[in-house]
Motif scaffolding. Structure first.
Motif, PDB file in Angstrom:
ATOM      1  N   ASP A  79     -27.575 -12.180 -25.569  1.00 42.19           N
ATOM      2  CA  ASP A  79     -26.584 -12.202 -26.645  1.00 42.19           C
ATOM      3  C   ASP A  79     -26.559 -10.880 -27.392  1.00 42.19           C
ATOM      4  O   ASP A  79     -25.493 -10.385 -27.753  1.00 42.19           O
ATOM      5  N   GLN A  82     -24.434  -8.437 -25.373  1.00 45.19           N
ATOM      6  CA  GLN A  82     -22.991  -8.586 -25.125  1.00 45.19           C
ATOM      7  C   GLN A  82     -22.180  -9.066 -26.337  1.00 45.19           C
ATOM      8  O   GLN A  82     -21.150  -9.692 -26.182  1.00 45.19           O
ATOM      9  N   THR A  84     -22.120 -11.417 -28.244  1.00 48.17           N
ATOM     10  CA  THR A  84     -22.041 -12.816 -28.647  1.00 48.17           C
ATOM     11  C   THR A  84     -23.032 -13.090 -29.774  1.00 48.17           C
ATOM     12  O   THR A  84     -22.915 -14.075 -30.485  1.00 48.17           O
ATOM     13  N   MET A  87     -21.308 -13.302 -32.946  1.00 51.01           N
ATOM     14  CA  MET A  87     -20.630 -14.590 -33.086  1.00 51.01           C
ATOM     15  C   MET A  87     -21.641 -15.668 -33.509  1.00 51.01           C
ATOM     16  O   MET A  87     -21.391 -16.438 -34.436  1.00 51.01           O
TER      17      MET A  87
ATOM     18  N   PRO B  84     -16.777 -11.372 -28.291  1.00 51.05           N
ATOM     19  CA  PRO B  84     -18.051 -12.039 -28.020  1.00 51.05           C
ATOM     20  C   PRO B  84     -17.911 -13.066 -26.904  1.00 51.05           C
ATOM     21  O   PRO B  84     -17.700 -14.238 -27.161  1.00 51.05           O
ATOM     22  N   LEU B  85     -18.012 -12.629 -25.663  1.00 50.28           N
ATOM     23  CA  LEU B  85     -17.723 -13.526 -24.542  1.00 50.28           C
ATOM     24  C   LEU B  85     -18.943 -13.739 -23.659  1.00 50.28           C
ATOM     25  O   LEU B  85     -19.748 -12.832 -23.475  1.00 50.28           O
ATOM     26  N   TYR B  86     -19.054 -14.950 -23.132  1.00 46.29           N
ATOM     27  CA  TYR B  86     -20.069 -15.241 -22.126  1.00 46.29           C
ATOM     28  C   TYR B  86     -19.398 -15.120 -20.762  1.00 46.29           C
ATOM     29  O   TYR B  86     -18.588 -15.968 -20.380  1.00 46.29           O
ATOM     30  N   TYR B  94     -15.664 -21.928 -22.319  1.00 43.77           N
ATOM     31  CA  TYR B  94     -16.065 -21.027 -23.387  1.00 43.77           C
ATOM     32  C   TYR B  94     -15.396 -21.423 -24.709  1.00 43.77           C
ATOM     33  O   TYR B  94     -16.046 -21.485 -25.757  1.00 43.77           O
ATOM     34  N   ALA B  98     -16.986 -22.679 -28.198  1.00 40.02           N
ATOM     35  CA  ALA B  98     -16.709 -22.080 -29.505  1.00 40.02           C
ATOM     36  C   ALA B  98     -16.270 -23.152 -30.505  1.00 40.02           C
ATOM     37  O   ALA B  98     -16.641 -23.117 -31.679  1.00 40.02           O
ATOM     38  N   GLY B 142     -11.080 -13.679 -26.989  1.00 40.07           N
ATOM     39  CA  GLY B 142     -11.840 -13.419 -28.218  1.00 40.07           C
ATOM     40  C   GLY B 142     -11.072 -13.878 -29.447  1.00 40.07           C
ATOM     41  O   GLY B 142     -11.652 -14.457 -30.370  1.00 40.07           O
ATOM     42  N   GLN B 145     -11.104 -17.742 -29.655  1.00 40.23           N
ATOM     43  CA  GLN B 145     -12.324 -18.344 -30.212  1.00 40.23           C
ATOM     44  C   GLN B 145     -12.365 -18.196 -31.729  1.00 40.23           C
ATOM     45  O   GLN B 145     -12.935 -19.035 -32.413  1.00 40.23           O
TER      46      GLN B 145
END
Lengths: 311, 425
Positions: A79, A82, A84, A87, B84-86, B94, B98, B142, B145
């Protein structure tokens, strides 16, 4: 928290790496259990011609000290890398819940790893009548030990965005925790021959460790450098300082304080508690020990992440 | 909705933010403008409670970011600079994550998912892996979310950076649709970007707020200040001499042709002030025996004002723009006051995305280029009559033939360095 838990668990099983870690762990444990003989039982499985899980549980702490950091390294570091992370830290979920969600996902993965090795006791049951008490106790001990290592790994993963760094740091600490139990004999000897040096080691090493930790969390390089310099200086200086030689015919007896220190090291030794539980003695002392390790490192993790907001 | 009061942020000993204050009301879209490293992201991180300020306070939707961060987080949607991405998840999962992480579930989650997917145009990509999306779709994911829990406050850190012109327009339209019942802050380092959707601009530079006002305020300021270009043979010491001339706010030296001095003056007092300065410059050069090759007054664009603020040069406060319509030259000047820019202008402004572009960007050239690409320049000043094309005016008065006009336009596009005599001389 459940959302975080689900997401992390998916993260493990979505990628091939998760399955790979489980597979590698099971194969490694099986092979080592059959080929090694750390408990001195008279040769490996082929020589002995008898199958038991004693080798399996004997080597588990050392294997776990390497494998569990590989499980925990991604928990925060990925995290951090990247974005996240930003977030997660701005979600309307308290940080401790995010950390706990991640930790529980890691713990579930760990349980899956252990479940993978259940083939071993099943094999035993196929060949004969195993004593299920020690097998059951052994698995509980493995799980508790793994849970403690996972908490250590979670904390170190939160300190860096580099997964490899998180892995190596966690591995070193876990190996250290296991090694501490083995060091006890050596320190006991040292305490008899050079009590002052032993006392200096026992007092300074944890302080230096704490300073290094503070330096890595607070990103203050000077503190870290000072800790290493001070550690080297003090711990090597005690050997230059002449102590009264011990007469060969008079073995010195440990002072009560010395005994207490050695006993305390036994208490913080992961290995001693592990062996106790593995023997089938599930006693409160050991449970409290592992639970407090988990709580300590999860709290450290939350604290280190929260403190980043103010840096 | 958002009240920022004197926030200062130190990173170690580095002062990233220095006493920044502003307010944003509901329904308002605030363009947060400044070059890279100006403190835009830091301000946003304080507002989203990601980091805490060293000094000062901020309230979001009535809650203090330091005392009640949890309440603030429930009410904001935040798109960090990097989405902020997986990468290992598919878009649908995703976005569901979120939503759940913000306490949505069941039918509510489903309904919000449908809404944000429709709003951000992600319907075709729901089953794609996030890591395989193009940059534009990643950005939309993004934003989706950030919108999933229908927040009152939306904080977008450079939502359009790195996108192509079509994608920029889509994001811009999205912000425009969302503005009704939300309070939106978005940051950018491109002026046109900010003026296109923002109802108000806050400009920061070096951690300090340098301007705060509506686009119209800044446009009015732009019409009060004028530029005068001077090209003189020799001309040593001319720069210092011109600084003392009444009505001159600043003097900049530019790359001249061999043996010449090229200066750019910023003057106050609108077109009349600029004309007075031109006369004084002419007198000064004549008295010193300096040959004047070019003396051209021109209006200032918002871009000029912006660059001036970033360089810390003085500008006059919003002043009497009303005098402008009486003056025939002023209308020509006003055509260069860019209100809402056209797509073509934005396209030509893309190089400004680079950090080094601040000093080389020539807003006048951009406007001219945009015009040559067939875009019309809108003026955002209701007080001013529709501005005629200066070339068209010249042609109508019989002064120039069609061939002359074409040649003149080509010359402007080329931006050549050959000295030419300008209007005021």
């Amino acid at each position: 928290m459940i959302a975080i838990f689900r997401r992390e668990l998916r993260g493990y099983f979505d990628s091939l790496m998760g399955v790979g870690i489980i597979g590698a762990f099971v194969v490694l444990m099986m092979l080592l259990s059959l080929l090694l003989d750390p408990m001195g039982q008279g040769g490996d499985w082929f020589k002995r011609g008898e199958l038991s899980m004693r080798t399996f549980f004997g080597i588990f702490p050392w294997v776990a000290a390497v494998v569990v950091p590989a499980v925990s390294m991604r928990l925060w570091a990925e995290d951090r890398r990247q974005a996240t992370f930003e977030m997660l830290m701005t979600l309307p979920i308290p940080t401790w819940q995010v950390a706990l969600g991640k930790y529980l996902a890691g713990l579930t993965f760990l349980a899956a790893m252990l479940a993978g090795t259940l083939a071993f006791p099943l094999m035993l049951a196929n060949f004969g009548q195993p004593d299920w008490g020690p097998v059951f106790g052994g698995y509980i001990a493995c799980f508790l030990l793994g849970a403690a290592f996972l908490a250590v790994g979670l904390f170190l993963s939160g300190l860096t965005e580099n997964q490899a760094l998180a892995f190596f740091a966690a591995m070193l600490i876990c190996l250290g925790l296991v090694g501490l139990g083995e060091m006890r004999g050596f320190l006991g000897e040292l305490a008899r021959s050079r009590p002052n040096a032993a006392m200096v080691h026992v007092v300074t090493v944890p302080i230096i460790g704490l300073m290094l930790l503070a330096a890595s969390v607070g990103r203050d390089k000077a503190v870290g450098a000072a800790a290493i310099a001070m550690g080297l200086l003090v711990n090597s200086a005690v050997y230059l300082w002449e102590e009264a030689p011990v007469a060969a015919d008079k073995v010195r007896v440990l002072s009560p304080q010395g005994e207490a220190v050695v006993a305390a090291m036994g208490q913080v030794s992961v290995l001693d508690h592990f062996r106790e539980i593995e023997r089938g003695v599930v006693y409160t002392n050991g449970l409290v020990f592992f639970a407090s390790l988990v709580v300590l490192f999860v709290l450290l993790n939350v604290w280190s992440l929260e403190s980043r907001r103010h840096s | 909705m958002i009240e920022v009061r004197g926030i200062t942020k130190y990173y170690g000993t580095f002062k990233a933010l220095d006493d920044v204050s502003f307010d944003v009301a509901k329904g308002e879209v605030l363009g947060f403008l400044g070059p890279n490293g100006a403190g835009k992201s830091t301000t946003m991180k304080v507002l989203t409670t990601y980091i805490s300020a060293s000094q000062g306070t901020a309230r979001v939707a009535g809650f203090d970011v330091h005392a009640q961060p949890h309440e603030v987080r429930r009410r904001i949607g935040y798109l960090p600079e990097t989405p902020p991405l997986y990468g290992d998840m598919i878009v649908e999962d995703y976005l569901a994550f979120a939503g759940r992480a913000r306490g949505l579930n069941g039918p509510t989650l489903k309904q919000r998912l449908d809404v944000v997917v429709a709003e951000t145009g992600l319907a075709r990509k729901l089953k794609s892996r996030v890591s395989e999306l193009s940059k534009g779709f990643k950005q939309r994911t993004g934003i989706a979310q950030a919108l999933i829990h229908d927040p009152e406050v939306l904080i977008l850190d450079e939502p359009t950076s790195g996108l192509d012109p079509m994608q920029i327009i889509e994001i811009r339209n999205l912000i425009d649709r969302l503005r009704k019942d939300k309070c939106i802050i978005f940051s950018t380092h491109i002026l046109q970007e900010a003026t296109a959707v923002a109802s108000r601009l806050v400009i920061v530079n070096g951690g300090r707020k340098v301007a705060d006002g509506t686009v119209d305020d800044l446009a009015r300021q732009a019409s009060d200040n004028q530029k005068v270009r001077v090209l003189a043979r020799g001309g040593d010491g001319l720069q210092d001499a011109l600084r003392t001339v009444a009505g001159v706010l600043s003097v900049d030296r530019h790359n001249p042709p061999q043996g010449y001095t090229r200066l750019e003056l910023v003057t106050s007092g609108g077109a009349l002030g600029a004309r007075a300065v031109c006369e004084k410059v002419f007198e000064l050069c004549r008295s010193r025996g300096i040959a004047l090759a070019e003396l051209a007054p021109q209006g200032m664009t918002l871009e000029d004002i912006f660059l001036q603020m970033l360089r810390g040069k003085p500008t006059t406060p919003v002043a009497d723009a009303q005098q402008l319509p009486d003056d025939p030259d002023a209308t020509a000047a006003a055509t260069r006051v860019v209100g809402k820019p056209t797509e073509a202008e934005n396209y030509s402004a893309m190089p400004a995305a680079s950090e080094t572009a601040w000093d080389v960007i020539d807003a006048g050239a951009i406007t001219e280029k945009a015009r040559s690409m067939g875009a019309k320049t809108e003026t955002d000043l209701p007080a001013l009559p529709d501005a005629p094309d200066p070339f068209a005016t010249a042609a109508a008065s019989g002064g120039m033939s069609a061939a002359d006009i074409a040649a003149a336009k080509r010359a402007m596009e080329k931006k050549d360095d050959t000295p030419k005599t300008g209007g005021g001389a």
